[in-house]
Design an enzyme around this catalytic site. Structure first.
Site, mmCIF file in Angstrom:
data_model
loop_
_atom_site.group_PDB
_atom_site.id
_atom_site.type_symbol
_atom_site.label_atom_id
_atom_site.label_comp_id
_atom_site.label_asym_id
_atom_site.label_seq_id
_atom_site.Cartn_x
_atom_site.Cartn_y
_atom_site.Cartn_z
ATOM 1 N N TYR A 186 -5.628 17.042 -16.241
ATOM 2 C CA TYR A 186 -5.766 18.082 -15.247
ATOM 3 C C TYR A 186 -4.540 18.601 -13.788
ATOM 4 O O TYR A 186 -5.130 19.830 -13.450
ATOM 5 C CB TYR A 186 -7.246 17.973 -15.304
ATOM 6 C CG TYR A 186 -7.581 17.104 -14.118
ATOM 7 C CD1 TYR A 186 -6.478 16.809 -13.182
ATOM 8 C CD2 TYR A 186 -7.873 15.483 -14.792
ATOM 9 C CE1 TYR A 186 -7.070 15.335 -12.278
ATOM 10 C CE2 TYR A 186 -8.861 14.401 -14.226
ATOM 11 C CZ TYR A 186 -7.875 14.520 -12.937
ATOM 12 O OH TYR A 186 -8.481 13.406 -12.321
ATOM 13 N N ASP A 210 1.119 -1.167 0.058
ATOM 14 C CA ASP A 210 -0.237 -0.231 -0.162
ATOM 15 C C ASP A 210 0.965 1.462 -0.047
ATOM 16 O O ASP A 210 1.909 1.661 1.255
ATOM 17 C CB ASP A 210 -0.753 -0.022 1.000
ATOM 18 C CG ASP A 210 -2.502 1.260 1.283
ATOM 19 O OD1 ASP A 210 -2.110 2.079 0.642
ATOM 20 O OD2 ASP A 210 -3.435 0.995 2.148
#
Ligand code: HXC
Ligand code: NAP
Length: 307
Positions: free
Chosen positions: A173, A91
């Site tokens: 973006y 993770d």
């Protein structure tokens, strides 16, 4: 009928894009001897880029949270290419897990040369509907995750005197901003700032840091979260792209392979957009005039000449 009104009620006849046939770009041994870590490497674009890297001779470490998904992907990638893939559950939000993953990579392949920060989380939502936790969830995966991996690899490369290479997958973006994906835009903007900052700071160690800003490349992960249900038809991304098509995974894989290879050895701190011209289409003030059918230009010309 006034010209402008007609304009906005006119259906656009999008020309269909020509069929393209994309093949691998680099020579077969272009990545031979390199060990490449891809976060989020068991699905979507990470998996496609990784598969191409394997065909170019790289060793691969693919990581994400779901070990079963990673292991299945690793088996498929090895069967397809004959290359070596290590699947490690990691993770990226947890720095200790990242350090352990790096240790495993080095134990298995002897060293790690390239970090591809590709893992991400995203969903569309009006910002005022988000909880603070929802905002943080995206920032943690995208920005903190990319920071954690870059930090661990950077410390290792500097200590071992290895001329490492970081490639960050951002979005267009990251520099334009975008409504309805504000946590992602903030996080990707941060990753872009990190790209340019580290390129300078770690350049003297021979470490290069670059980014790719992809436009729309269909994947299950992105499409289910950004264009759920009927939205896929209503907001068909290809209509926003001057080239009138979405990207082919191999096109992205070619660019990524070049940037992680030694052929791009003098490129550092760059962000390369691969979007068929999409973001510029949205930027130019008069770009929407593509809606005007050719026959309407005669009456528009008369009106403008009269004026
Ligand atoms: C509003 C939401 C939400 C949604 C989750 N949350 N989904 N809020 N709208 N659709 C909220 C939850 O209620 C919770 O807040 C908080 O977010 C954390 O949710 P969890 O499910 O606990 O988080 P987690 O398990 O970490 O999952 C992260 C995730 C998930 C981002 C929500 O979708 C995921 O795992 N995504 C990984 C893959 C992915 O997103 N791929 C797409 C990348 S595409 P509360 O307050 O209730 O606790 C991409 C493309 C860019 O980046 C450009 C394309 C053109
Ligand atoms: P995807 O398949 O959903 O990939 C996202 C990956 O990130 C998954 O493999 C996921 O695996 C992993 N991940 C999520 N949270 C993680 C965590 N905490 N730790 C480790 N791994 C985690 O989507 P994709 O479309 O291929 O996206 C890949 C990259 O391209 C992303 O950076 C995305 O922003 C970028 N991008 C995509 C597009 C597009 O059109 N597809 C456009 C612009 C940019 P687990 O769930 O198993 O952890």
């Amino acid at each position: 009928m006034p010209v402008l009104f007609r304009l906005y009620t006119t259906k656009i006849n999008y020309m269909s894009a020509p069929t393209i046939n994309v093949t691998g770009m680099l020579k077969d041994d272009a990545l031979k001897g390199k060990t490449i870590i891809i976060t989020g490497g068991g699905t979507g674009l990470g998996k496609s880029m990784g598969t191409y890297f394997l065909t170019l001779g790289a060793n691969l470490v693919i990581t994400s949270r779901k070990l079963d998904v990673l292991q299945k992907a690793a088996d498929e990638m090895q069967a397809a290419t004959g290359g070596k893939v290590l699947a490690v559950a990691c993770d990226v939000r947890n720095y200790e897990e990242v350090e352990k993953m790096l240790l495993q990579a080095v134990e298995t392949f002897g060293r790690a040369d390239v970090l591809l920060n590709n893992a991400a989380g995203n969903f569309i939502s009006p910002t005022e509907r988000l909880s603070a936790n929802a905002f943080a969830a995206i920032i943690d995966i995208v920005l903190k995750g990319s920071v954690n991996c870059s930090l661990a690899l950077g410390k290792y490369w500097i200590k071992e005197n290895i001329p490492g290479n970081i490639l960050n997958i951002v979005t267009t973006y990251a520099f334009t901003g975008s409504a309805y994906v504000v946590p992602s835009a903030c996080a990707k903007g941060g990753v872009l700032a990190m790209t340019r900052s580290l390129a300078v700071e770690w350049g003297r160690h021979g470490i290069r840091t670059n980014a790719i800003a992809p436009g729309p490349f269909p994947t299950k992960g992105a499409w289910e979260r950004l264009l759920p249900g009927e939205m896929a038809q209503k907001f068909d991304f290809k209509n926003r792209v001057p080239l009138k098509r979405v990207g082919e995974h191999q096109e992205l894989a070619n660019l990524a392979a070049f940037l992680v290879s030694d052929f791009s050895g003098y490129i550092n701190g760059e962000v390369i957009t691969i979007d068929g011209g999409e973001w510029l289409q949205g930027a130019g003030q008069f770009n929407a005039l593509e809606m005007i059918p050719p026959q309407m230009w005669d009456s528009i010309e008369q009106a403008t000449r009269k004026a």
